[in-house]
Design an enzyme around this catalytic site. Structure first.
Site, PDB file in Angstrom:
ATOM      1  N   GLY A 143     -12.661 -70.772 -44.719  1.00 48.37           N
ATOM      2  CA  GLY A 143     -11.723 -69.996 -44.253  1.00 48.37           C
ATOM      3  C   GLY A 143     -10.762 -70.627 -42.884  1.00 48.37           C
ATOM      4  O   GLY A 143     -10.451 -71.802 -43.126  1.00 48.37           O
ATOM      5  N   CYS A 144     -10.623 -69.587 -41.989  1.00 49.55           N
ATOM      6  CA  CYS A 144      -9.699 -70.054 -40.744  1.00 49.55           C
ATOM      7  C   CYS A 144     -10.361 -71.348 -40.158  1.00 49.55           C
ATOM      8  O   CYS A 144      -9.184 -71.965 -39.626  1.00 49.55           O
ATOM      9  CB  CYS A 144      -9.403 -69.144 -39.809  1.00 49.55           C
ATOM     10  SG  CYS A 144      -9.035 -67.452 -40.387  1.00 49.55           S
ATOM     11  N   ALA A 145     -11.599 -71.856 -40.314  1.00 50.15           N
ATOM     12  CA  ALA A 145     -12.124 -73.038 -39.624  1.00 50.15           C
ATOM     13  C   ALA A 145     -11.502 -74.300 -40.354  1.00 50.15           C
ATOM     14  O   ALA A 145     -11.842 -75.524 -39.997  1.00 50.15           O
ATOM     15  CB  ALA A 145     -13.612 -72.921 -39.486  1.00 50.15           C
ATOM     16  N   GLY A 146     -11.143 -74.012 -41.701  1.00 49.51           N
ATOM     17  CA  GLY A 146     -10.676 -75.250 -42.524  1.00 49.51           C
ATOM     18  C   GLY A 146     -10.050 -76.329 -42.142  1.00 49.51           C
ATOM     19  O   GLY A 146     -10.317 -77.354 -42.224  1.00 49.51           O
TER      20      GLY A 146
END
Ligand SMILES: CC(C)(COP(=O)(O)OP(=O)(O)OC[C@H]1O[C@@H](n2cnc3c(N)ncnc32)[C@H](O)[C@@H]1OP(=O)(O)O)[C@@H](O)C(=O)NCCC(=O)NCCSC(=O)/C=C/c1ccc(O)cc1
Length: 360
Positions: A143-146
């Site tokens: 998700g957003c950590a990618g």
């Protein structure tokens, strides 16, 4: 140390002002949600002005099956992936000479908003003349950590293979996951926050010599942190009609208590303190996420100015967002010898941190 030598971001074709997104959400949800007006306020309060999408707003007025959404995801993620790679490898703002796709050793393809096997990187390779010996590393589910995780894994690859040139490609088409029949609060808040985006960075190992036009960041260290038993904080619920967003309203308070000690420890391992870091390059997950970074890391609010501006102009595009922030630092802000800390959080629940130092 491995170095980020170029970056590019994509401009999606349909731009929507936040007040128009609010009007459409009202039209789609008002019959089913008695307290809708109260939740629509998040569209005005969230610090977002414009978002950009791969489909026009009208697309959401009709039903679309999971199959239709995902087919569009495959087609457009491939198209945007090709475009950001070409722009990254030919970006004259950073590179004095273009780099050939044939010379790339590995591609880390990051995405969590659609499903494809073969993965999108293979489809991109049918559009651009990559070597057929390229190492493919598709990453799904961060998700957003990618975006931050992608840079971190590229660093590991370049440490192992110092002659490597590695592309990190992030594409997220959040709009294709929007559920017009999900009347949960999270879905409305998500409809005010999420947007589409694509970005690419080129990371090169120590033994690669590429002439560049300005000081660029070397990667000094990377750190990952996972929180046990937090699967319900963020993620997807997969249902028959597609991916339904899960993200708890407690995320800002989780960040406030949990992120600070990790970042402090990570910096300490590099003999650094937060006051010695000139640039805070954060994934702007939402207005309250930015506030939580400031609270937990004792940051002055100006440290988040660029992240806040990306949130205002683009919304939360999940994994590529932090690369839109990094691009601004690389183009306009960071000077030789400056230190930067890039941070993003995602499902797991997890955080990824990357320590950067601008060199000649
Ligand atoms: C800008 C926000 C969204 C709104 O701020 P506000 O206008 O000051 O309003 P409130 O925070 O008071 O919230 C208004 C109402 O919405 C509710 N709410 C507030 N977040 C929530 C909530 N996640 N659930 C369900 N009710 C809520 C909140 O409880 C409240 O309801 P109520 O208590 O009944 O008055 C602000 O809350 C904010 O920045 N929140 C942080 C957002 C956030 O967690 N971002 C990081 C996560 S990103 C993420 O998980 C990405 C996943 C993803 C997903 C899909 C994709 O396609 C791609 C990626």
């Amino acid at each position: 140390m491995p170095k980020i030598v170029s970056i590019s971001t994509h401009q999606l074709p349909y731009s929507v002002q936040q007040e128009n997104a609010e009007a459409l959400t009202k039209e789609l949800f008002h019959a089913e949600m008695p307290k809708l007006e109260r939740y629509l306020k998040v569209f005005e309060n969230g610090g977002i002005q414009t978002r950009h999408f791969c489909v026009p707003p009208e697309w959401h007025r009709t039903e679309h099956s999971f199959e239709e959404r995902n087919n569009l995801y495959i087609q457009l993620a491939t198209q945007y992936g090709v475009s950001v790679i070409q722009n990254c490898l030919q970006n004259e703002r950073f590179l004095t000479t273009a780099i050939a796709t044939q010379d790339i050793d590995a591609m880390i393809f990051i995405s969590s908003t659609g499903i494809s096997t073969p993965s999108i990187d293979a489809r991109i390779m049918n559009e651009l003349p990559f070597s057929d010996r390229l190492k493919r590393i598709p990453v799904w589910g961060l998700g957003c950590a990618g975006g931050a995780a992608g840079i971190s894994r590229a660093y590991d690859f370049c440490q192992a293979y110092p002659t490597a040139k590695v592309l990190v490609v992030c594409v997220e088409l959040c709009s294709l996951t929007f559920q017009p029949n999900d009347f949960s609060k999270s879905n409305i808040v998500g409809a005010s926050l999420f947007a589409d985006g694509a970005a690419c960075v080129l990371v090169c190992g120590d033994e690669v010599s590429i002439p560049t036009c300005k000081p660029l960041p070397s990667i000094l260290a990377t750190g990952s942190k996972w929180m046990p038993n937090s699967e319900e904080v963020m993620g997807w619920q997969v249902k028959n009609n597609g991916l339904h967003v899960v993200f708890q309203k407690s995320i800002p308070s989780i960040i406030t208590t949990w992120l600070g000690p990790f970042v402090e420890q990570f910096l300490l391992e590099q003999q650094l303190h937060m006051e010695q870091v000139q640039h805070f390059i954060a994934h702007p997950g939402g207005k309250k996420v930015l506030q939580a970074y400031e609270d937990t890391l004792y940051l002055a609010s100006q440290k988040n100015n660029i992240s806040r501006e990306i949130l205002r102009q683009y919304g939360n595009m999940s994994s590529p967002t932090v690369l839109y922030v990094l691009e601004q630092f690389m183009l306009h802000t960071a000077q030789q010898e400056d230190t930067g800390l890039l941070v993003a959080l995602g499902p797991g629940f997890c955080a990824e941190a990357v320590l950067l130092r601008w060199g000649s």
